[in-house]
Write an enzyme that holds these catalytic residues in place. Structure first.
Site, PDB file in Angstrom:
ATOM      1  CG  ASN A  46      54.312 -24.342  69.218  1.00 14.46           C
ATOM      2  OD1 ASN A  46      53.605 -23.858  68.335  1.00 14.46           O
ATOM      3  ND2 ASN A  46      55.149 -23.613  69.950  1.00 14.46           N
ATOM      4  CE  LYS A 104      58.158 -23.528  68.083  1.00 14.35           C
ATOM      5  NZ  LYS A 104      59.522 -23.292  68.519  1.00 14.35           N
ATOM      6  CG  HIS A 151      56.175 -20.434  72.584  1.00 14.08           C
ATOM      7  ND1 HIS A 151      57.271 -19.927  71.930  1.00 14.08           N
ATOM      8  CD2 HIS A 151      56.326 -21.781  72.597  1.00 14.08           C
ATOM      9  CE1 HIS A 151      58.051 -20.940  71.562  1.00 14.08           C
ATOM     10  NE2 HIS A 151      57.495 -22.065  71.947  1.00 14.08           N
ATOM     11  CD  GLU A 162      59.361 -19.675  68.952  1.00 13.08           C
ATOM     12  OE1 GLU A 162      58.259 -19.893  68.421  1.00 13.08           O
ATOM     13  OE2 GLU A 162      60.224 -20.563  69.116  1.00 13.08           O
ATOM     14  CD  GLU A 210      58.241 -24.821  75.260  1.00 13.43           C
ATOM     15  OE1 GLU A 210      58.201 -25.834  74.566  1.00 13.43           O
ATOM     16  OE2 GLU A 210      57.944 -23.692  74.831  1.00 13.43           O
ATOM     17  N   GLY A 243      64.453 -25.104  69.633  1.00 12.91           N
ATOM     18  CA  GLY A 243      64.871 -25.046  68.234  1.00 12.91           C
ATOM     19  C   GLY A 243      66.376 -25.091  68.033  1.00 12.91           C
ATOM     20  CB  SER A 279      65.910 -29.577  71.312  1.00 21.63           C
ATOM     21  OG  SER A 279      66.203 -28.328  70.692  1.00 21.63           O
TER      22      SER A 279
END
Ligand code: PGA
Length: 257
Positions: A9, A11, A95, A97, A167, A173, A213
Site C-alpha cells: 500500500n 499511500k 483502510h 486512514e 490491521e 506506521g 509495521s
C-alpha cells in the site's frame, strides 16, 4: 484452496517515474510462486503507469479506495468501473486512514465493497482496533462489528472475491507490530465469524492478511502463523529491497517453492 497474498500500500507516496521504476524493479525480482499473489497499490493518478509497468508479470495493481457509485455527480470520486477500465484488479476498502482520518463509516465501507465486487474487482477489506479499544479488551468486538457490517450482506460467491486485512491501527506506521500470537488469535477469530456466516469451507479458503509495521525482520515470524496468509505492507513496500525480502520471507514461511 487458500491463497497467500502480499500487497504494498503505497499511500500518498512516489511520483510517476518512481512508480514505474519500483514496479519494474519488483517485476525483475519476484513472481512465479504458486499460491502467492502479489499486488501494489499506488495513488489513483499513477495506476495506469503501474498497470503498464506490471504487464507481463503476475504483479496485480490495486487502488487504495473507490466510490460506491458507478457514475454521476460525485466530484473528486473514482468509480469501480473506472478502476477496472484502467486495468486494476483489486481495491483496498476501509483502510484505517480512510476510517479514522477521513471519517468513513461502516455503512459507506459496505457500499463500497458491494460496488467494487459488482464491477468485478477483488476487495481487500481492512479491519482493526484502535489502541484504546485493545487496552479496553474490545478488540474482538470492534473487529466483529467491522466484519459483520462490511461483509455480511454479501453472497458466498461475492465473499469469495474478498480478502481481509487485519490491521491493528496502533501498529500502522508506528514500528510496533502486533505480537505474532496476538495477530494469529484475532485472525482466527475473524475466520470463526466467516465460518458461522458463510460456512467452514469458504472461511478456510479466505485469505486474511496482517498489516501494521511489517518489515523483512518480522515478516517470517508473522507469516509463520497459521491464520496469517500474507501481508498488507505500507512503509516497507516503498523500497524494492525491503518489499522483495518480505515477499521472499513470506514464501519461505509458507513453504512455497
Ligand atoms: P505500515 O502500513 O506497514 O507502514 O505500518 C500498513 C498499512 O497501512 O497498510
Amino acid at each position: 484452496m487458500r491463497r497467500f497474498f502480499v500487497a504494498g500500500n503505497w499511500k500518498m507516496n512516489l511520483s510517476r517515474t518512481g512508480t514505474r521504476r519500483l514496479v519494474e524493479d519488483l517485476k525483475a525480482r519476484v513472481g512465479g510462486e504458486d499460491r502467492l499473489d502479489l499486488a501494489v497499490a499506488p495513488p489513483f493518478v499513477y495506476l495506469t503507469e503501474a498497470v503498464a509497468a506490471a504487464r507481463g508479470s503476475n504483479i496485480k495493481v490495486a487502488a487504495q479506495d473507490v466510490y460506491c457509485e458507478e457514475k454521476g455527480a460525485f466530484t473528486g470520486e473514482i468509480s469501480p468501473g473506472m478502476l477496472s477500465d484502467v486495468g486494476c484488479t483489486h481495491v483496498i476498502v476501509g483502510h484505517s486512514e480512510r476510517r479514522h482520518v477521513i471519517g468513513e463509516t461502516d455503512d459507506l465501507i459496505a457500499r463500497k465493497v458491494k460496488a467494487a465486487l459488482d464491477a468485478g474487482l477483488k476487495v481487500i477489506l481492512c479491519v482493526g482496533e484502535l489502541l484504546k479499544e485493545r487496552e479496553a479488551g474490545k478488540t474482538n468486538d470492534v473487529v466483529n462489528t467491522q466484519v459483520v457490517r462490511g461483509l455480511f450482506e454479501l453472497s458466498p460467491e461475492e465473499m469469495s472475491n474478498v480478502v481481509i486485512a487485519y490491521e491493528p491501527v496502533w501498529a500502522i506506521g508506528t514500528g510496533v507490530t502486533a505480537k505474532p500470537g496476538d495477530a494469529n488469535e484475532v485472525q482466527g477469530f475473524i475466520r470463526t465469524l466467516l465460518a458461522e456466516k458463510f460456512g467452514g469451507q469458504l472461511a478456510d479458503d479466505t485469505t486474511i492478511q496482517y498489516g501494521g509495521s511489517v518489515k523483512p525482520e518480522n515478516a517470517g515470524t508473522l507469516m509463520g502463523q497459521p491464520e496469517v496468509d500474507g501481508a498488507l505492507v505500507g512503509g516497507a513496500s516503498l523500497q524494492a529491497d525491503s518489499f522483495v525480502d518480505i515477499i521472499r520471507n513470506t514464501a519461505k514461511a509458507k513453504k512455497l517453492g
